[in-house]
Scaffold this active site. Structure first.
Site, short mmCIF file in Angstrom:
data_model
loop_
_atom_site.label_atom_id
_atom_site.label_comp_id
_atom_site.label_asym_id
_atom_site.label_seq_id
_atom_site.Cartn_x
_atom_site.Cartn_y
_atom_site.Cartn_z
N ASP A 131 0.75 -1.31 0.13
CA ASP A 131 -0.06 0.15 0.05
C ASP A 131 0.83 1.26 -0.04
O ASP A 131 2.12 1.24 0.30
CB ASP A 131 -0.96 0.11 1.32
CG ASP A 131 -1.86 -1.02 1.22
OD1 ASP A 131 -2.08 -1.53 0.32
OD2 ASP A 131 -2.25 -1.41 2.47
N1 URA Z 1 -1.41 -6.11 3.82
C1 URA Z 1 -1.93 -4.84 3.67
O1 URA Z 1 -3.02 -4.47 4.40
N2 URA Z 1 -1.04 -3.78 3.11
C2 URA Z 1 0.07 -3.87 2.53
O2 URA Z 1 0.53 -3.29 2.02
C3 URA Z 1 0.24 -5.25 2.56
C4 URA Z 1 -0.24 -6.34 3.02
#
Ligand code: URA
Length: 267
Positions: A131
């Site tokens: 993310d």
């Molecule tokens: N899980 C999440 O919630 N965000 C990420 O960036 C990776 C795994």
């Protein structure tokens, strides 16, 4: 006047059945590491590339198996290069995509300018995503089959995350993650979870769904304040400074990512 189909020739998709298919010129040049994709398009348009002695002016020109391809009059090998994998330490605030959004830049914009010429000539793919606000290990490869391998839930490659959570974490709270919980897109596999301290939870998943760690912890009353990926398979960040990368060894690719990889082509 409408042209009738030539019944003496099989349709294009039938002609290559059971045979090696031709590749597109620009893609073949980029995959072989002769040019990055956009430079391959430019070189073709400039008339620098020929296939079997004829100048090819279209990026989508098919390259028949065994064709002689020349760039600036020199024969080039379009054999796929050896698998290469980069471990990048993603900082917060970058998108794991190729397109920036307004002021938000991408991991490619941060990584590609750092690559030395021998790595810059490949086309790089991100192996999965983090993310925009997540940090940590993001792999890149020049081998699209490795992307499919490493991101497939069937491979069960463990991904280890460390979440900083707003509320107080304890073993009882995280128990549903260990047992396997149902998310809005279906059941999640049981995760390995360790409460490192009351605001720090280590979660290891063998699948990788959208926002999965945040959704799992959020569902048990532990909203995530920050998320960091420490390891993918046997590959960990170990000291790679934020915003920088290192090239993995063949052993790390074979054993750490459980991937055979493409052998280097003959020089
Ligand atoms: N899980 C999440 O919630 N965000 C990420 O960036 C990776 C795994």
């Amino acid at each position: 006047m409408s042209r009738k189909p030539d019944k003496t020739k099989p349709p294009q998709h039938k002609r290559w059945e059971g045979k090696e298919k031709p590749d597109w010129l620009a893609r073949a040049l980029a995959r072989a590491g002769i040019f990055p994709q956009d430079e391959a398009d430019d070189a073709i348009r400039a008339g620098r590339v020929s296939i079997n002695g004829r100048v090819a002016k279209m990026a989508l020109a098919p390259v028949p198996p065994g064709a002689t391809v020349k760039v600036d009059g020199h024969v080039v090998s379009l054999e796929a290069p050896a698998t290469r994998v980069l471990a990048f330490h993603k900082p917060a605030g970058l998108l794991s995509s190729t397109e920036r959004q307004h002021r938000t830049g991408t991991v490619f914009e941060a990584l590609l300018p750092q690559l030395p010429p021998e790595l810059a000539r490949y086309t790089w793919h991100a192996v999965g995503r983090l993310d925009v606000d997540s940090t940590g290990l993001l792999l890149f490869t020049n081998d699209d089959k490795l992307v499919a391998h490493a991101t497939s839930p069937d491979t069960r490659l463990p991904k280890r995350y460390v979440a900083t959570v707003f509320s107080i974490a304890d073993d009882e709270k995280v128990e549903p993650l260990r047992r396997g919980m149902t998310l809005d897109d279906g059941p999640a596999r049981p995760a390995k979870v360790r409460v490192r301290d009351e605001h720090t939870v280590e979660v290891t998943l063998t699948e990788g769904r959208h926002h999965q760690v945040k959704r799992m912890l959020g569902a048990v009353g532990l909203p995530v304040r920050a998320l960091h990926r420490e390891a993918v398979g046997g590959v960990s960040l170990d000291g790679i400074p934020e915003g920088t990368f290192r090239l993995l060894t063949d052993d790390e690719v074979h054993e750490g990512l459980r991937y055979e990889g493409r052998a280097p082509s003959a020089p």
